[in-house]
Design a protein around this motif. Structure first.
Motif, PDB file in Angstrom:
ATOM      1  N   LYS A 206      -8.185   7.290  -7.820  1.00  0.00           N
ATOM      2  CA  LYS A 206      -7.018   6.337  -7.751  1.00  0.00           C
ATOM      3  C   LYS A 206      -6.128   6.053  -8.966  1.00  0.00           C
ATOM      4  O   LYS A 206      -4.927   6.101  -9.036  1.00  0.00           O
TER       5      LYS A 206
ATOM      6  N   CYS B  86       0.987  -1.205  -0.008  1.00  0.00           N
ATOM      7  CA  CYS B  86       0.097  -0.118  -0.063  1.00  0.00           C
ATOM      8  C   CYS B  86       0.953   1.293   0.078  1.00  0.00           C
ATOM      9  O   CYS B  86       2.070   1.126   0.113  1.00  0.00           O
ATOM     10  N   ASP B  87       0.163   2.528  -0.101  1.00  0.00           N
ATOM     11  CA  ASP B  87       0.731   3.655  -0.040  1.00  0.00           C
ATOM     12  C   ASP B  87       0.772   4.044   1.526  1.00  0.00           C
ATOM     13  O   ASP B  87      -0.391   4.809   1.872  1.00  0.00           O
TER      14      ASP B  87
ATOM     15  N   TRP C  71     -10.038   3.222   2.848  1.00  0.00           N
ATOM     16  CA  TRP C  71      -8.681   3.441   2.718  1.00  0.00           C
ATOM     17  C   TRP C  71      -8.066   2.449   1.935  1.00  0.00           C
ATOM     18  O   TRP C  71      -7.335   2.472   1.128  1.00  0.00           O
ATOM     19  N   MET C  72      -8.643   1.097   2.131  1.00  0.00           N
ATOM     20  CA  MET C  72      -7.931  -0.113   1.314  1.00  0.00           C
ATOM     21  C   MET C  72      -8.271   0.277  -0.067  1.00  0.00           C
ATOM     22  O   MET C  72      -7.391   0.135  -0.991  1.00  0.00           O
TER      23      MET C  72
ATOM     24  N   TYR D  94      -5.932   3.059  -1.285  1.00  0.00           N
ATOM     25  CA  TYR D  94      -4.483   3.168  -1.196  1.00  0.00           C
ATOM     26  C   TYR D  94      -3.684   1.736  -1.160  1.00  0.00           C
ATOM     27  O   TYR D  94      -2.682   1.776  -1.198  1.00  0.00           O
ATOM     28  N   CYS D  95      -4.613   0.814  -1.318  1.00  0.00           N
ATOM     29  CA  CYS D  95      -4.055  -0.549  -1.441  1.00  0.00           C
ATOM     30  C   CYS D  95      -3.784  -1.102  -2.692  1.00  0.00           C
ATOM     31  O   CYS D  95      -4.808  -0.958  -3.684  1.00  0.00           O
ATOM     32  N   TYR D  96      -2.516  -1.549  -3.167  1.00  0.00           N
ATOM     33  CA  TYR D  96      -2.353  -1.872  -4.462  1.00  0.00           C
ATOM     34  C   TYR D  96      -2.154  -3.381  -4.795  1.00  0.00           C
ATOM     35  O   TYR D  96      -2.089  -3.905  -5.887  1.00  0.00           O
TER      36      TYR D  96
ATOM     37  N   MET E 148       2.869   2.182  -4.393  1.00  0.00           N
ATOM     38  CA  MET E 148       3.236   1.261  -3.239  1.00  0.00           C
ATOM     39  C   MET E 148       4.346   1.622  -2.618  1.00  0.00           C
ATOM     40  O   MET E 148       5.508   1.851  -3.185  1.00  0.00           O
TER      41      MET E 148
ATOM     42  N   SER F 153       0.704   8.723  -5.987  1.00  0.00           N
ATOM     43  CA  SER F 153       0.710   7.932  -5.160  1.00  0.00           C
ATOM     44  C   SER F 153       1.305   6.582  -5.923  1.00  0.00           C
ATOM     45  O   SER F 153       1.346   6.456  -7.040  1.00  0.00           O
TER      46      SER F 153
END
Length: 444
Positions: free
Chosen positions: A352, A320-321, A404-405, A408-410, A363, A361
């Motif tokens: 995103k 994630c970031d 948030w996932m 900002y989760c990749y 990871m 943004s």
């Protein structure tokens, strides 16, 4: 036509600010407390209460200290969770991150040399050459890269190869190693330019790697080839296992078929259609080892497969970031944590895909999902095992909101049995090669 800021436009800026009745109050607050403290919304902390309907018992949190080994810690943490469940090792048991660090550095040096030779005919001003020389090697990595190390070298308990000054604080070894690699790149490129034979180049490269091995051995200690493993289990019963190798230790105490674990990403940019495979040029560590491959899926699929693995009692490696909308001390990652848009009356919203395309943004960090709160069949927040020690978050654990996932989760790594059958078939297909600087090639 665009023009410079002149006195008239500057006067307009000043007038606009003066017409905002709250501007002096906000100026005092922000100059005194900073942007984030002023924009913080305490409701987020209430919503991110660290209680979860699914909560795996994973033991104590590890600490990567002043190094960029989060991807390595996260991977080894998922494995030690399994060892804890199978063998009852103490809750503070860890696998040696120093051991895998040593081999990763050596293999990255060789990988760099090979890329230098492949690009030796290009000028140093070429973007690929410049990309290589910007960071010859670094601490970061990807799931497939730690798998490549484990498949070749195995793993060992931390008690067999403990941390050193340089593994816990890697800036000095990185500075020395990157200096050497760049110097060696000069020599390798000159050998190619002078039309040296393959044997001459191979001899020179072997001499370079001999020096790299020495540098690493002095910095991290030389890795063990055989060792004894002893511990007391949760019932205080003593165990000792003699004459293990790193490979036999992995086979006996972890025993995973690493081919079953795959990288799944959510990269919603126009150049990466969903349900396709991707790889990244010049990204890897072990020459002829496991390549980095990603399956790109929708966010709905991304969340669903992570949830399925947690429901099956297995933790999940994810990338994630971490620096976006997060509070390190409180251990909260939530899109509602800070309200800068309300503070400044400025629309900061980007999709995103836009954040990826425009460099906002990518990871930056890998951690482990160890729990989730499910309401009416849907996840609302996730429990995260970090690798920053026990003094942050709740004994080192963070809470991540579902929103948030989404943003900002990749990347997640899951057993492919949790994928729909049609996506399991996609895994077998050839991967599209992305440019070395693609955001999906970032290293956690």
């Amino acid at each position: 036509m665009t023009k410079a800021i002149n006195a008239t436009t500057l006067a307009d800026f000043q007038k606009n600010l003066a017409n905002r009745p709250e501007h002096t109050i906000l100026e005092r607050a922000v100059t005194k407390n900073g942007i984030l403290a002023t924009a913080a919304d305490y409701h987020s902390a209430v919503a991110m209460n660290p209680v979860f309907s699914i909560d795996l018992d994973t033991g104590d949190v590890a600490n990567q200290k002043q190094s960029g080994r989060c991807w390595m810690f996260a991977a080894l943490n998922t494995m030690r969770h399994d060892i804890k469940n199978k063998f009852g090792v103490p809750k503070d048991f860890e696998l040696s991150q120093n051991y895998t660090f040593f081999w990763d550095k050596l293999e990255k040096a060789n990988y760099f040399y090979e890329n230098v030779l492949k690009t030796a005919q290009l000028p140093t001003s070429d973007r690929k050459v410049a990309w290589l020389m910007t960071t010859p090697q670094q601490d970061g990595g990807q799931w497939d890269m730690i798998v490549a190390i484990i498949e070749k070298y195995g793993i060992v308990p931390q008690s067999v190869m403990p941390e050193t000054y340089n593994s816990s604080k890697s800036v000095e070894v990185n500075s020395s190693l990157n200096l050497k690699l760049r110097k060696d790149a000069v020599k390798l490129r000159k050998l190619v330019a002078d039309q040296a034979t393959d044997n001459e180049i191979a001899t020179a490269k072997k001499a370079m790697l001999t020096e790299v091995y020495r540098l690493l051995a002095y910095s991290f200690g030389e890795p063990p080839t055989k060792f004894d493993f002893e511990y007391r289990d949760a019932d205080k019963k003593y165990h000792i296992d003699r004459d293990l190798t790193p490979q036999s230790f992995f086979k006996k105490y972890v025993g995973w078929d690493l081919d079953q674990y795959v990288s799944v990403i959510n990269g919603p940019t126009a150049d990466k259609p969903y349900n396709k495979m991707y790889t990244v040029e010049m990204l890897g560590n072990v020459v002829d080892g496991r390549p980095v491959r990603h399956l790109n899926v929708t966010m709905d699929t991304f969340r669903t497969i992570a949830l399925k693995q947690l429901e099956a009692g297995e933790s999940v490696w994810f990338g994630c970031d971490v620096g976006k909308s997060s509070d390190r001390q409180k251990g909260i990652m939530d899109t509602d944590l800070y309200k800068q848009d309300e503070l400044f009356d400025i629309d900061f919203n980007m999709t995103k895909a836009e954040r990826l395309d425009y460099g906002q943004s990518l990871m930056t960090h890998a951690m482990v999902l160890t729990g989730v709160d499910v309401v009416d069949g849907q996840p609302t927040k996730w429990k995260v095992e970090n690798s920053w020690g026990k003094k942050v978050g709740t004994d080192g654990f963070f809470v991540m909101s579902n929103d948030w996932m989404n943003e900002y989760c990749y990347q997640v790594v899951v057993n492919k049995k949790f994928l729909p059958e049609k996506l399991q078939e996609v895994l077998k297909k050839e991967a599209k090669v992305l440019a070395p600087w693609d955001p999906m090639g970032s290293l956690a």
